[in-house]
Design an enzyme around this catalytic site. Sequence first.
Site, PDB file in Angstrom:
ATOM      1  N   ASP A 156     -24.293  15.441  55.527  1.00 31.97           N
ATOM      2  CA  ASP A 156     -24.114  16.749  56.406  1.00 31.97           C
ATOM      3  C   ASP A 156     -23.802  18.162  55.671  1.00 31.97           C
ATOM      4  OD1 ASP A 156     -25.195  14.982  58.150  1.00 31.97           O
ATOM      5  OD2 ASP A 156     -23.661  15.189  59.690  1.00 31.97           O
TER       6      ASP A 156
ATOM      7  N   VAL B 183     -12.223  14.968  66.117  1.00 28.79           N
ATOM      8  CA  VAL B 183     -12.334  14.274  64.957  1.00 28.79           C
ATOM      9  C   VAL B 183     -13.106  12.956  65.315  1.00 28.79           C
ATOM     10  CG1 VAL B 183     -11.355  12.973  63.103  1.00 28.79           C
ATOM     11  CG2 VAL B 183     -10.282  14.919  64.010  1.00 28.79           C
ATOM     12  N   ALA B 184     -14.121  12.597  64.232  1.00 28.72           N
ATOM     13  CA  ALA B 184     -14.964  11.504  64.671  1.00 28.72           C
ATOM     14  C   ALA B 184     -15.607  11.316  65.945  1.00 28.72           C
ATOM     15  CB  ALA B 184     -14.210  10.113  64.211  1.00 28.72           C
ATOM     16  N   ALA B 185     -16.197  12.568  66.316  1.00 26.92           N
ATOM     17  CA  ALA B 185     -16.936  12.675  67.434  1.00 26.92           C
ATOM     18  C   ALA B 185     -18.514  12.851  67.332  1.00 26.92           C
ATOM     19  CB  ALA B 185     -16.102  14.026  68.208  1.00 26.92           C
TER      20      ALA B 185
ATOM     21  N   GLY C 217     -15.568  17.177  59.448  1.00 27.46           N
ATOM     22  CA  GLY C 217     -15.035  17.000  58.339  1.00 27.46           C
ATOM     23  C   GLY C 217     -16.037  17.760  57.274  1.00 27.46           C
ATOM     24  N   SER C 218     -17.539  17.362  57.652  1.00 23.81           N
ATOM     25  CA  SER C 218     -18.430  18.122  56.806  1.00 23.81           C
ATOM     26  C   SER C 218     -18.286  19.274  56.887  1.00 23.81           C
ATOM     27  CB  SER C 218     -19.766  17.416  57.327  1.00 23.81           C
ATOM     28  OG  SER C 218     -19.769  16.258  57.367  1.00 23.81           O
TER      29      SER C 218
ATOM     30  N   LYS D 280     -21.123  21.185  65.107  1.00 21.95           N
ATOM     31  CA  LYS D 280     -22.924  21.212  65.261  1.00 21.95           C
ATOM     32  C   LYS D 280     -23.220  20.058  66.214  1.00 21.95           C
ATOM     33  CE  LYS D 280     -23.386  16.853  63.060  1.00 21.95           C
ATOM     34  NZ  LYS D 280     -23.659  15.787  63.694  1.00 21.95           N
TER      35      LYS D 280
ATOM     36  N   GLY E 186     -19.559  16.671  63.301  1.00 25.16           N
ATOM     37  CA  GLY E 186     -19.828  17.265  62.024  1.00 25.16           C
ATOM     38  C   GLY E 186     -18.422  17.726  61.425  1.00 25.16           C
TER      39      GLY E 186
HETATM   40  P1  ATP Z   1     -20.538  13.571  61.335  1.00 21.98           P
HETATM   41  O1  ATP Z   1     -20.873  14.247  62.413  1.00 21.98           O
HETATM   42  O2  ATP Z   1     -20.765  14.462  60.111  1.00 21.98           O
HETATM   43  O3  ATP Z   1     -20.840  12.247  61.327  1.00 21.98           O
HETATM   44  P2  ATP Z   1     -17.927  13.043  62.578  1.00 21.98           P
HETATM   45  O4  ATP Z   1     -17.705  14.254  63.549  1.00 21.98           O
HETATM   46  O5  ATP Z   1     -18.358  11.978  63.602  1.00 21.98           O
HETATM   47  O6  ATP Z   1     -18.810  13.329  61.308  1.00 21.98           O
HETATM   48  P3  ATP Z   1     -15.283  13.661  61.369  1.00 21.98           P
HETATM   49  O7  ATP Z   1     -14.652  14.389  62.313  1.00 21.98           O
HETATM   50  O8  ATP Z   1     -16.060  14.461  59.949  1.00 21.98           O
HETATM   51  O9  ATP Z   1     -16.508  12.744  61.987  1.00 21.98           O
HETATM   52  O10 ATP Z   1     -14.428  12.591  60.924  1.00 21.98           O
HETATM   53  C1  ATP Z   1     -14.697  11.277  60.333  1.00 21.98           C
HETATM   54  C2  ATP Z   1     -13.417  10.681  59.664  1.00 21.98           C
HETATM   55  O11 ATP Z   1     -13.338  11.351  58.334  1.00 21.98           O
HETATM   56  C3  ATP Z   1     -12.321  10.997  60.124  1.00 21.98           C
HETATM   57  O12 ATP Z   1     -11.931   9.805  60.717  1.00 21.98           O
HETATM   58  C4  ATP Z   1     -11.025  11.253  58.965  1.00 21.98           C
HETATM   59  O13 ATP Z   1     -10.444   9.918  58.683  1.00 21.98           O
HETATM   60  C5  ATP Z   1     -12.064  11.739  57.730  1.00 21.98           C
HETATM   61  N1  ATP Z   1     -11.919  13.087  57.345  1.00 21.98           N
HETATM   62  C6  ATP Z   1     -11.889  13.472  56.273  1.00 21.98           C
HETATM   63  N2  ATP Z   1     -11.814  14.821  56.173  1.00 21.98           N
HETATM   64  C7  ATP Z   1     -11.794  15.268  57.417  1.00 21.98           C
HETATM   65  C8  ATP Z   1     -11.710  16.580  58.055  1.00 21.98           C
HETATM   66  N3  ATP Z   1     -11.495  17.771  57.186  1.00 21.98           N
HETATM   67  N4  ATP Z   1     -11.576  16.718  59.286  1.00 21.98           N
HETATM   68  C9  ATP Z   1     -11.905  15.275  60.063  1.00 21.98           C
HETATM   69  N5  ATP Z   1     -11.596  14.104  59.617  1.00 21.98           N
HETATM   70  C10 ATP Z   1     -11.971  14.150  58.087  1.00 21.98           C
END
Ligand code: ATP
Length: 289
Positions: free
Chosen positions: A138, A98-100, A105-106, A12, A103
């Site tokens: 989320d 990841v952590a970008a 993990g959500s 997203k 969304g």
């Molecule tokens: P958001 O946009 O919801 O704030 P994000 O995209 O910034 O999330 P994610 O990619 O969901 O962040 O990852 C955040 C952290 O969650 C990662 O550093 C990881 O340690 C943990 N994590 C747990 N499950 C997952 C998953 N299925 N995919 C990615 N990271 C995960």
Amino acid sequence: MDSRYILRAPAKINLLLRITGKRADGYHELVTLFHPVPAVSDEICADLKGSPGITLACASPEVPENDGNLGARAAAAFAGRMGITPTWHFELKKNIPVAAGMGGGSSDAGTILKFLAEQFPGCPGDELNALAAAIGADIPFFLSPGDAAARGIGEKLEYTGQLPMPEILVVFPNFPVSAAWAYKHLQTMTAPENAEAELAELVNALRQRKFRKAAALCANDLEAPLFSKFPLLTQLRRVLWENGALCVHVSGSGPALFALFEDTSSRKEAVQALAVPENLETGMKILEC
Ligand code: ATP
């Protein structure tokens, strides 16, 4: 009967993200407009008839496996709610950075939850939503990804119906930022009534295909500290601005940037301007969505 299923979990972006308050429990209240980006999706292989238990495997080193993974946590919560002894095994292929702020993990958690609810009916929609929100704010959005405004801490959804969209480019600069970091450094908040007015104007502008106006209304209260701390983001934003982007913002808590373009040819020009020589291997991802 084959008991393996392939699921796709979309990313997203937040076209608008206004932080409108802070609750006593530390969570922030927000007003946002979510837009799903299925062009960037994780792939999840689900096997529902394996040995007893729940496992989740993932080859990406930065992603936790099993109980540490939001997808496995969602599955465990669902099994608990339904009184099911699970025999569920998941393999996750990450395509969403990841952590970008996209969304990832959500989305994995929401996609698994929705799939399990279809396979094992009987959990009312509002309870499934509450189950999802208890794991992550989320996650309810990813139970049914579609253009939606969200309020509360992101869990109160109001679907707008599919909105016309300009061309979207997502640029992930290949370093992670935790949501906790972004919220800790938050500098600006927006009065709820102003955020609501912006949201209504943005949705209207998109409905009327007034993309220049819509782009001018996109905003993110979390982004200023990211641009200050990471000069690469400021550089990327400048290149995008200079090459036809109608707007450039951080998505969610970053550091992924999204840019909006009037048409695919101006987006192409921006992609070319961002191209780095292959031998530099920066790991930067440029995603045309
Ligand atoms: P958001 O946009 O919801 O704030 P994000 O995209 O910034 O999330 P994610 O990619 O969901 O962040 O990852 C955040 C952290 O969650 C990662 O550093 C990881 O340690 C943990 N994590 C747990 N499950 C997952 C998953 N299925 N995919 C990615 N990271 C995960």
